[in-house]
Design an enzyme around this catalytic site. Structure first.
Site, mmCIF file in Angstrom:
data_model
loop_
_atom_site.group_PDB
_atom_site.id
_atom_site.type_symbol
_atom_site.label_atom_id
_atom_site.label_comp_id
_atom_site.label_asym_id
_atom_site.label_seq_id
_atom_site.Cartn_x
_atom_site.Cartn_y
_atom_site.Cartn_z
ATOM 1 N N ASP A 141 0.869 -1.168 0.000
ATOM 2 C CA ASP A 141 0.000 0.000 0.000
ATOM 3 C C ASP A 141 0.914 1.229 0.000
ATOM 4 O O ASP A 141 2.147 1.121 0.085
ATOM 5 C CB ASP A 141 -0.966 -0.011 1.187
ATOM 6 C CG ASP A 141 -2.193 0.853 0.895
ATOM 7 O OD1 ASP A 141 -2.132 1.706 -0.009
ATOM 8 O OD2 ASP A 141 -3.213 0.696 1.577
HETATM 9 C C1 BGC Z 1 -4.998 3.318 0.195
HETATM 10 C C2 BGC Z 1 -5.229 2.307 -0.895
HETATM 11 C C3 BGC Z 1 -5.059 2.952 -2.250
HETATM 12 C C4 BGC Z 1 -3.693 3.599 -2.320
HETATM 13 C C5 BGC Z 1 -3.379 4.223 -3.656
HETATM 14 C C6 BGC Z 1 -3.734 4.123 -0.004
HETATM 15 O O1 BGC Z 1 -3.663 5.187 0.878
HETATM 16 O O2 BGC Z 1 -4.953 2.637 1.437
HETATM 17 O O3 BGC Z 1 -6.492 1.741 -0.761
HETATM 18 O O4 BGC Z 1 -5.227 1.999 -3.248
HETATM 19 O O5 BGC Z 1 -3.602 4.589 -1.322
HETATM 20 O O6 BGC Z 1 -4.069 5.392 -3.876
#
Ligand code: BGC
Length: 726
Positions: free
Chosen positions: A267
């Site tokens: 993530d």
């Molecule tokens: C979130 C994810 C997301 C990623 C990319 C993160 O902060 O937890 O769900 O896909 O950002 O934007």
């Protein structure tokens, strides 16, 4: 390309080129490819060189056919081996045409519409140049304080798994190479991100492996079995180890046990966050833990590019791990057909034609209609009487903030607010809309609202949370409506007019101060681009509500977690015996939620017959037939979601009081009787035992059939056959 050619390509790559494939950066890095100013900004902060940007494997959150075409072309001009860049983004509930938030979508219990929403989202994104969506989010949720419950389909492992599959099918279709208007799906957040302690964002998750396997893992597993091309690791710890560095979870369970051979991505910054977690001393150790755990792509932090070279040199990292990760990324690029068509679906003309097309809007409208849940309707306040004069009051009377969080490319201007949609349906002169603030209602707004209410026959309050009050980073300890709105409810109530409320929000709320006061409550969630029209049609009765809650609404925050599939205790509370002290209960609040899982009303009524069982026994070879007759006894056509639950009366490990095992949606005309038929198999009675074996326990079971998890009719059966391991 066959595997041999991909392997040969990996062989030709330098170590730097390989490691750069594992780096993911936001679009701004590539957008500013020739822009020296930009290159001295965030890149410098991250300490990422221009060479790494030029060779990095994927970009996130960039979109638009023209932009992506430009970036891809510039990228390929500089790429020695002609390996195209992958474009990923969060397309969570629609791209430009925004569908209801996933929690709302879950409440439709309609898998076909869910799949269609993903297909539409994939189409719009793919023609805008995207290749991968960071969706579906399939985290099981039980704590509405957590802001991200809006991204989940709810508290039930079985239903979540069905939606996970439907969404993966909708995004990916069956041929990512041939059908360039699909996206590769990245299921997230692996694992158990939905169980943060206290509902606080990014907080510790700690649970037994049995609990994890029984409730939290099934939806990820379903998405993987359905062929999801990627998995995203979660921010949280799992049994003390952050997921992004959790070898047991990723290399062991996901790849080893489940056979997942797609791409694993971190993530946002979650590799570097191993340091903040206290699971790595520095970026170097974070890189080591993540690559050892089997994580292929590092999103937004540079631990891999900075430290893998030295880690390999020191013998701490096996170069084979890097080759395997690179191969998986190249395979994904190949699966998407990027080597032949690096621009894939990106097509400005198609983009113009498809984005927000009438067909896409219709799909969003249907899902919005089916996602709304009628929570209360006394005295027939809804649907609005044909001649009634209506006052529409509250922060959502004219607000276009109805798309919900994670509608990154959606635009509010494309959504018709409820007030405008209702005015079209009620006709001139019958609607007065009085908007007001969400957290603060001024004296002038209150006066106008009360004046409108006084001269109306019915008041509709349009209330809720702002969209930024749910989603990532939006945990709350008090999940009641903002105080100013509750005061508005109180003041309008004093007028004694019939009063309905429509709610726009991203989580189950504590409805204290509203539920008792209002005659009717319609939960609209964040219904998306077509939400105004959908809600208006429900209010005037052009459509009949059919949504059912997939997450319980608590009576008070102090009950949380409160979910339907709870266990008994050694001293269960007996209804009617409130005076008993030494039983499992609260002194100041009932145990059950205000509104249980599966609950939702209709403008018509349904009457259930007794469940009819084909036998009183079930065995491995003989499934059990169950049927129930359901009659529409009201005056409107409606859809009833007939739900089948079981309880394993005594297990080696205690079992929930109820577990959803199947459901059927029956569309019934007034006066019509339909039959819901189920086939229950022994396999559906299996669960994880104390030794983690997945087996059933012969013995007594109860079966419940009804329109929600609380109000059901009961029968009993016995599972016969071999006792399992214990
Ligand atoms: C979130 C994810 C997301 C990623 C990319 C993160 O902060 O937890 O769900 O896909 O950002 O934007």
């Amino acid at each position: 390309m066959d595997e041999q050619r991909l392997l040969a390509l990996v062989d030709r790559m330098t170590p730097e080129e390989k490691i750069a494939q594992l780096q993911q950066l936001i679009g701004a890095f590539y957008e500013g490819f020739h822009d020296v100013e930009l290159l001295t900004g965030p890149m410098e902060e991250l300490g990422i060189s221009q060479e790494v940007v030029r060779a990095s494997g994927s970009a996130l959150n960039l979109s638009g056919a023209e932009t992506i075409t430009r970036v891809q072309q510039a990228y390929l001009e500089n790429n020695r081996l002609g390996i195209p860049l992958l474009f990923m983004a969060d397309v969570v509930h629609g791209f430009k045409t925004i569908f209801p938030i996933p929690l709302a979508m879950g409440c439709s219990w309609n898998l076909e519409l869910a799949e269609e929403s993903a297909r539409v989202a994939a189409r719009e994104s793919a023609v805008s140049g995207l290749h991968v969506t960071f969706a579906p989010m399939v985290d099981l949720v039980r704590d509405p304080r957590w802001g991200r419950v809006m991204e989940s389909t709810g508290e039930d492992p079985y239903l979540n798994a069905l939606f996970a599959r439907a969404m993966v099918r909708g995004y990916q279709g069956s041929d990512l190479k041939g059908d360039t208007e699909r996206l590769a799906a990245c299921v997230k957040h692996f694992a158990a991100y939905g169980a943060p302690e206290g509902g606080r964002e990014y907080n510790t998750v700690d649970m037994s492996e049995r609990n994890l396997r029984e409730y939290y893992l099934p939806a990820y597993r379903a998405a993987v079995d359905e062929g999801a091309a990627l998995v995203m690791a979660s921010f949280n710890t799992v049994d003390g180890i952050p997921a992004s560095g959790n070898e047991k979870l990723m290399r062991g369970l996901l790849r080893g046990e489940w056979g997942f051979d797609g791409v694993l991505i971190s993530d946002w910054a979650s590799v570097r966050e191993l340091v903040a977690h206290g699971a790595a001393e520095d970026d170097r150790e974070a890189a080591l833990r993540a690559i050892r755990a089997g994580l292929d792509i590092e999103m937004m932090t540079p631990c891999y590019v900075h430290h893998l070279p030295e880690l390999i040199e020191q013998g701490a990292v096996d170069p084979k791990w890097i080759d395997e990760a690179v191969l998986r990324i190249l395979k994904l690029k190949d699966k998407l057909g990027l080597f032949e068509k690096p621009l894939r679906g990106a097509d400005p003309a198609r983009e113009k034609e498809l984005l927000l097309s009438p067909e896409h809007r219709r799909a969003a409208y249907e899902l919005a209609v089916e996602s709304c849940v009628l929570l209360k309707n006394e005295g027939g306040v809804l649907p609005l009487a044909p001649e009634a004069k209506v006052a529409l009051i509250g922060p959502y009377a004219e607000s276009d903030d109805i798309l919900g969080w994670w509608s990154c490319n959606g635009e509010r201007k494309d959504a018709q607010p409820l007030g405008a949609a209702l005015a079209e349906r009620l006709g001139a002169g019958r609607l007065t809309a009085v908007p007001c603030g969400l957290d603060r209602v001024t004296a002038a707004e209150l006066d106008a609202a009360l004046a409108a209410a006084r001269s109306a026959d019915t008041v509709v309050l349009a209330l809720g949370e702002a969209s930024e009050m749910s989603g990532e980073g939006a945990a709350r300890t008090d999940i009641r409506l903002p105080a100013a709105q509750l005061e508005l409810v109180r003041r309008v109530k004093e007028l004694g007019k019939p009063m309905a409320a429509v709610l726009f929000n991203g989580r189950p709320l504590d409805l204290s101060g509203l539920y008792e006061e209002a005659d009717a409550v319609l939960e609209a969630w964040f219904p998306g681009t077509e939400g105004g029209a959908a809600v208006a049609d429900l209010l005037v009765g052009r459509r009949n509500p059919s949504g059912r809650l997939t997450m319980s609404f608590p009576r008070a925050v102090g009950q949380i977690p409160v979910h339907y599939n709870q266990f008994s205790t050694g001293r269960p509370f007996q209804p009617g015996r409130e005076g008993d002290r030494y039983v499992s209960k609260y002194l100041d609040c009932p145990n059950d939620p205000l509104l249980p899982f599966g609950f939702g009303l209709s403008y018509t009524d349904f009457r259930y017959g007794e469940p009819v069982l084909g036998s009183d026994r079930i065995s491995r070879d003989e499934p059990l037939r169950v049927s129930v007759e359901v009659a529409n006894t009201g005056r409107r056509a409606g859809v009833e979601t007939v739900q089948l639950y079981i309880r394993d009366v005594a297990g080696e490990v205690v079992r929930p009081l109820r577990e959803l095992k199947a459901y059927v949606r029956l569309a019934l005309e007034p006066g019509e009787t339909g039959k819901a038929e189920f086939l229950l198999t022994e396999e559906q009675l299996r669960y994880h035992h104390s030794d983690l074996s997945f087996a059933s326990d012969p013995g007594a079971f109860r079966l419940y059939v009804g329109g929600n998890s609380r109000d059901t009719r009961e029968a009993a059966f016995t599972l016969v056959g071999q006792a399992s391991a214990f």
